[in-house]
Write a protein that holds these residues in place. Structure first.
Motif, PDB file in Angstrom:
ATOM      1  N   UNK A 332      -4.026  -3.437  -3.058  1.00 43.48           N
ATOM      2  CA  UNK A 332      -5.149  -4.252  -2.586  1.00 43.48           C
ATOM      3  C   UNK A 332      -4.726  -5.635  -2.077  1.00 43.48           C
ATOM      4  N   UNK A 333      -3.461  -5.995  -2.209  1.00 44.40           N
ATOM      5  CA  UNK A 333      -3.004  -7.347  -1.874  1.00 44.40           C
ATOM      6  C   UNK A 333      -3.458  -7.751  -0.473  1.00 44.40           C
ATOM      7  N   UNK A 334      -4.092  -8.930  -0.373  1.00 41.59           N
ATOM      8  CA  UNK A 334      -4.597  -9.391   0.923  1.00 41.59           C
ATOM      9  C   UNK A 334      -4.395 -10.877   1.161  1.00 41.59           C
ATOM     10  N   UNK A 335      -3.805 -11.574   0.209  1.00 38.52           N
ATOM     11  CA  UNK A 335      -3.480 -12.999   0.328  1.00 38.52           C
ATOM     12  C   UNK A 335      -1.961 -13.115   0.290  1.00 38.52           C
ATOM     13  N   UNK A 336      -1.373 -14.097   0.987  1.00 34.23           N
ATOM     14  CA  UNK A 336       0.095 -14.197   1.004  1.00 34.23           C
ATOM     15  C   UNK A 336       0.748 -14.186  -0.372  1.00 34.23           C
ATOM     16  N   UNK A 337       0.162 -14.856  -1.347  1.00 37.29           N
ATOM     17  CA  UNK A 337       0.777 -14.879  -2.681  1.00 37.29           C
ATOM     18  C   UNK A 337       0.778 -13.487  -3.307  1.00 37.29           C
ATOM     19  N   UNK A 338      -0.306 -12.733  -3.111  1.00 42.50           N
ATOM     20  CA  UNK A 338      -0.371 -11.367  -3.629  1.00 42.50           C
ATOM     21  C   UNK A 338       0.622 -10.466  -2.905  1.00 42.50           C
ATOM     22  N   UNK A 339       0.679 -10.601  -1.599  1.00 43.84           N
ATOM     23  CA  UNK A 339       1.625  -9.800  -0.820  1.00 43.84           C
ATOM     24  C   UNK A 339       3.055 -10.077  -1.260  1.00 43.84           C
ATOM     25  N   UNK A 340       3.365 -11.344  -1.473  1.00 42.27           N
ATOM     26  CA  UNK A 340       4.733 -11.691  -1.875  1.00 42.27           C
ATOM     27  C   UNK A 340       5.094 -11.042  -3.203  1.00 42.27           C
ATOM     28  N   UNK A 341       4.199 -11.141  -4.188  1.00 39.23           N
ATOM     29  CA  UNK A 341       4.481 -10.549  -5.503  1.00 39.23           C
ATOM     30  C   UNK A 341       4.667  -9.041  -5.384  1.00 39.23           C
ATOM     31  N   UNK A 342       3.785  -8.387  -4.636  1.00 37.23           N
ATOM     32  CA  UNK A 342       3.838  -6.933  -4.508  1.00 37.23           C
ATOM     33  C   UNK A 342       5.072  -6.486  -3.744  1.00 37.23           C
ATOM     34  N   UNK A 343       5.372  -7.165  -2.641  1.00 35.51           N
ATOM     35  CA  UNK A 343       6.500  -6.750  -1.806  1.00 35.51           C
ATOM     36  C   UNK A 343       7.840  -7.032  -2.486  1.00 35.51           C
ATOM     37  N   UNK A 344       7.939  -8.143  -3.201  1.00 43.16           N
ATOM     38  CA  UNK A 344       9.198  -8.406  -3.924  1.00 43.16           C
ATOM     39  C   UNK A 344       9.411  -7.350  -5.009  1.00 43.16           C
ATOM     40  N   UNK A 345       8.335  -6.969  -5.687  1.00 46.29           N
ATOM     41  CA  UNK A 345       8.453  -5.906  -6.688  1.00 46.29           C
ATOM     42  C   UNK A 345       8.896  -4.600  -6.031  1.00 46.29           C
ATOM     43  N   UNK A 346       8.328  -4.286  -4.862  1.00 46.57           N
ATOM     44  CA  UNK A 346       8.691  -3.055  -4.151  1.00 46.57           C
ATOM     45  C   UNK A 346      10.157  -3.066  -3.726  1.00 46.57           C
ATOM     46  N   UNK A 347      10.622  -4.212  -3.276  1.00 45.15           N
ATOM     47  CA  UNK A 347      12.004  -4.305  -2.788  1.00 45.15           C
ATOM     48  C   UNK A 347      13.019  -4.213  -3.920  1.00 45.15           C
ATOM     49  N   UNK A 348      12.574  -4.479  -5.152  1.00 47.94           N
ATOM     50  CA  UNK A 348      13.483  -4.364  -6.296  1.00 47.94           C
ATOM     51  C   UNK A 348      13.611  -2.929  -6.786  1.00 47.94           C
ATOM     52  N   UNK A 349      12.783  -2.045  -6.270  1.00 49.76           N
ATOM     53  CA  UNK A 349      12.833  -0.643  -6.684  1.00 49.76           C
ATOM     54  C   UNK A 349      13.900   0.106  -5.893  1.00 49.76           C
ATOM     55  N   UNK A 350      14.168   1.291  -6.359  1.00 46.47           N
ATOM     56  CA  UNK A 350      15.303   2.044  -5.814  1.00 46.47           C
ATOM     57  C   UNK A 350      14.884   2.927  -4.633  1.00 46.47           C
ATOM     58  N   UNK A 351      14.371   2.286  -3.564  1.00 43.70           N
ATOM     59  CA  UNK A 351      14.008   3.026  -2.358  1.00 43.70           C
ATOM     60  C   UNK A 351      14.994   2.710  -1.236  1.00 43.70           C
ATOM     61  N   UNK A 352      15.175   3.685  -0.332  1.00 40.83           N
ATOM     62  CA  UNK A 352      16.078   3.471   0.798  1.00 40.83           C
ATOM     63  C   UNK A 352      15.557   2.335   1.676  1.00 40.83           C
ATOM     64  N   UNK A 353      14.320   2.430   2.131  1.00 43.99           N
ATOM     65  CA  UNK A 353      13.691   1.396   2.940  1.00 43.99           C
ATOM     66  C   UNK A 353      12.225   1.265   2.508  1.00 43.99           C
ATOM     67  N   UNK A 354      11.670   0.079   2.668  1.00 42.82           N
ATOM     68  CA  UNK A 354      10.263  -0.171   2.348  1.00 42.82           C
ATOM     69  C   UNK A 354       9.499  -0.468   3.639  1.00 42.82           C
ATOM     70  N   UNK A 355       8.447   0.329   3.892  1.00 46.50           N
ATOM     71  CA  UNK A 355       7.549   0.142   5.030  1.00 46.50           C
ATOM     72  C   UNK A 355       6.258  -0.477   4.504  1.00 46.50           C
ATOM     73  N   UNK A 356       5.950  -1.699   4.933  1.00 39.85           N
ATOM     74  CA  UNK A 356       4.728  -2.376   4.513  1.00 39.85           C
ATOM     75  C   UNK A 356       3.715  -2.333   5.646  1.00 39.85           C
ATOM     76  N   UNK A 357       2.627  -1.606   5.425  1.00 45.11           N
ATOM     77  CA  UNK A 357       1.570  -1.478   6.431  1.00 45.11           C
ATOM     78  C   UNK A 357       0.425  -2.383   6.010  1.00 45.11           C
ATOM     79  N   UNK A 358       0.241  -3.485   6.725  1.00 42.77           N
ATOM     80  CA  UNK A 358      -0.711  -4.516   6.307  1.00 42.77           C
ATOM     81  C   UNK A 358      -1.897  -4.599   7.257  1.00 42.77           C
ATOM     82  N   UNK A 359      -3.089  -4.600   6.662  1.00 40.83           N
ATOM     83  CA  UNK A 359      -4.329  -4.803   7.417  1.00 40.83           C
ATOM     84  C   UNK A 359      -4.855  -6.210   7.117  1.00 40.83           C
ATOM     85  N   UNK A 360      -4.684  -7.160   8.047  1.00 41.88           N
ATOM     86  CA  UNK A 360      -5.240  -8.501   7.812  1.00 41.88           C
ATOM     87  C   UNK A 360      -6.758  -8.422   7.647  1.00 41.88           C
TER      88      UNK A 360
END
Length: 471
Positions: A332-360
């Motif tokens: 549900x993240x829709x504010x920059x601070x929320x996006x940052x927390x969520x995306x940093x958590x995602x990037x710390x996981x063991x995935x090959x690449x992270x695709x972030x699809x954002x709807x402003x």
């Protein structure tokens, strides 16, 4: 506002009953024995749940839908020229906006726990609800997202405890009657209404003053501490370190979606906690829930059990599926601070690449926070943008997706005809373009995460469907 307005009412009609803020109110009032009817414009799973409670629902909003009602409730999103709302106001029957009704309901409880903050409200409200529910408390709850253990976003119990998500949008939370108030953080948001961060802080200061018993606040957040200045006698803090009353120690993140830590209170180790939601921000969310539940007299063993069983609210890093080696998640993240927390958590996981699809979401927020959005959307491997969802606004700001895309290196987006108004046909064409692009380019081991408080989750479902058909 007359807090006794419901006392002689029997038939309450909800305009927009399927809305995320309306459905839990309907659950609570239905549980209290009121006869309800409702209307909405589109069939949804939520309307199915409303009907399953025995509540009649009209599709389409027409003047005759309000017949027989002696109180009518509507959301802020309902336009003034809505035929049902116009008929309601002309009828002489009392008309309440959703936030006013929620305020009245909070006044019914001796222990209304009102969870506020720019970010994390749904998660912490859900955590507290999960703990209480697991502990056998017959609580009532009002949540901005769906919580599996209660089968929805609200529940009506018979105890004196209500757990209530409390939103600062247009000062709606100032209509509530909080006994225990939680402030998770204070950030610059809804600036189309507040104008400045200083005004946001002043609003939270007013909320803090309305709390009758105890304030539980983020002692590691500078803006929060400014907001509660003068209320130290009723404040306890949670935060990152031992400067706060409650804080975590020995934090360990394992396998992406699991964290463990020791919950500390004023230097005393309360015990180990395991949570199954991602990121350091959720460790702090859990500490806020620990503090609130201990204020309510819940023993620590029950708190441990409730948090261990919590798997997140709907649309909070919610895993939707796994196809062709690709994991698809929605948030549900829709504010920059929320996006940052969520995306940093995602990037710390063991995935090959992270695709972030954002709807402003909303033109005003996108315009005012454009540079902050651009900064945090550089975090994932690939940033993919939809058109801006205007929601309640017209694009008087002259802001378009391209203005954000141009600030993000290698951003993926699909230009649209900017002379046309945003509508469903244009939106779903855009969604289809994004779905097709990701299905063609994502690889085994990748994470696709849809982000935003609108309906970007539909792209995630489209992606899973297309991938399964290609398998």
């Amino acid at each position: 506002m007359d807090i006794n307005i419901l006392k002689d009412k029997k038939h309450i009609h909800f305009i927009g009953i399927g809305g995320s803020g309306m459905y839990p109110l309907a659950q609570i009032l239905h549980g209290q024995g009121y006869y309800l009817t409702g209307s909405d414009n589109n069939e949804t799973e939520t309307l199915d749940a409303v009907r399953n409670m025995g509540i009649p629902v009209f599709i389409g909003q027409r003047a005759e839908n309000i017949e027989g009602a002696d109180l009518i409730v509507h959301t802020a999103a309902i336009m003034a020229d809505n035929p049902e709302l116009m008929a309601a106001r002309a009828s002489g029957v009392p008309v309440l906006e959703r936030a006013d009704l929620l305020g009245i309901i909070t006044s019914w409880y001796e222990n209304a726990v009102c969870v506020s903050g720019t970010h994390g409200k749904t998660t912490v409200t859900s955590m507290i609800t999960q703990i209480l529910y697991t502990a056998g408390v017959d609580l009532s709850a009002y949540i901005g997202g769906k919580l599996p253990c209660i089968g929805g976003s609200g529940i009506a119990g018979k105890s004196d405890i209500l757990v209530c998500e409390s939103c600062e949008f247009e000062d709606h939370y100032l209509k509530l009657f909080p006994d225990i108030g939680v402030i998770l953080n204070v950030d610059a948001d809804h600036l189309d209404y507040f104008g400045t961060l200083e005004n946001v802080i002043k609003s939270f200061h007013t909320f803090a003053g309305n709390v009758s018993k105890r304030l539980i606040v983020n002692g590691s957040d500078e803006n929060t501490m400014k907001a509660v200045a003068g209320y130290e006698d009723k404040t306890i803090t949670f935060g990152k370190d031992d400067n706060c009353d409650y804080y975590p120690a020995d934090i360990r993140h394992e396998n992406g979606l699991h964290s463990s830590f020791t919950a500390m209170c004023r230097g005393e180790a309360l015990g180990k906690i395991d949570i199954h939601v991602a990121g350091i921000h959720n460790v702090l969310n859990a500490m806020a829930a620990v503090a609130a539940c201990r204020e309510l007299g819940i023993d620590f063993a029950s708190i441990q059990k409730g948090l261990e069983e919590f798997r997140g609210a709907k649309r909070r890093f919610e895993k939707l599926g796994f196809e062709k080696g690709i994991t698809v998640v929605d948030d549900y993240a829709h504010h920059p601070a929320e996006l940052e927390a969520t995306l940093r958590a995602a990037m710390e996981m063991d995935f090959r690449k992270v695709w972030a699809v954002f709807q402003p979401f909303t033109y005003s927020r996108t315009k005012i926070l454009l540079d902050d959005f651009a900064r945090v959307l550089k975090i994932p491997d690939y940033a993919v943008l939809t058109d801006i969802m205007g929601s309640r606004e017209k694009n008087t700001y002259g802001i378009f997706t391209r203005h954000l895309a141009e600030k993000i290196p290698d951003c993926i987006w699909f230009p649209q005809d900017e002379t046309k108004e945003w509508d469903d046909e244009r939106k779903y064409a855009n969604f289809q373009q994004i779905c097709d692009y990701i299905c063609e380019n994502a690889k085994e081991g990748d994470l696709v995460i849809t982000l935003g408080c609108g309906d970007a989750y539909k792209i995630a479902k489209m992606i899973l469907k297309k991938l399964s058909e290609e398998a």
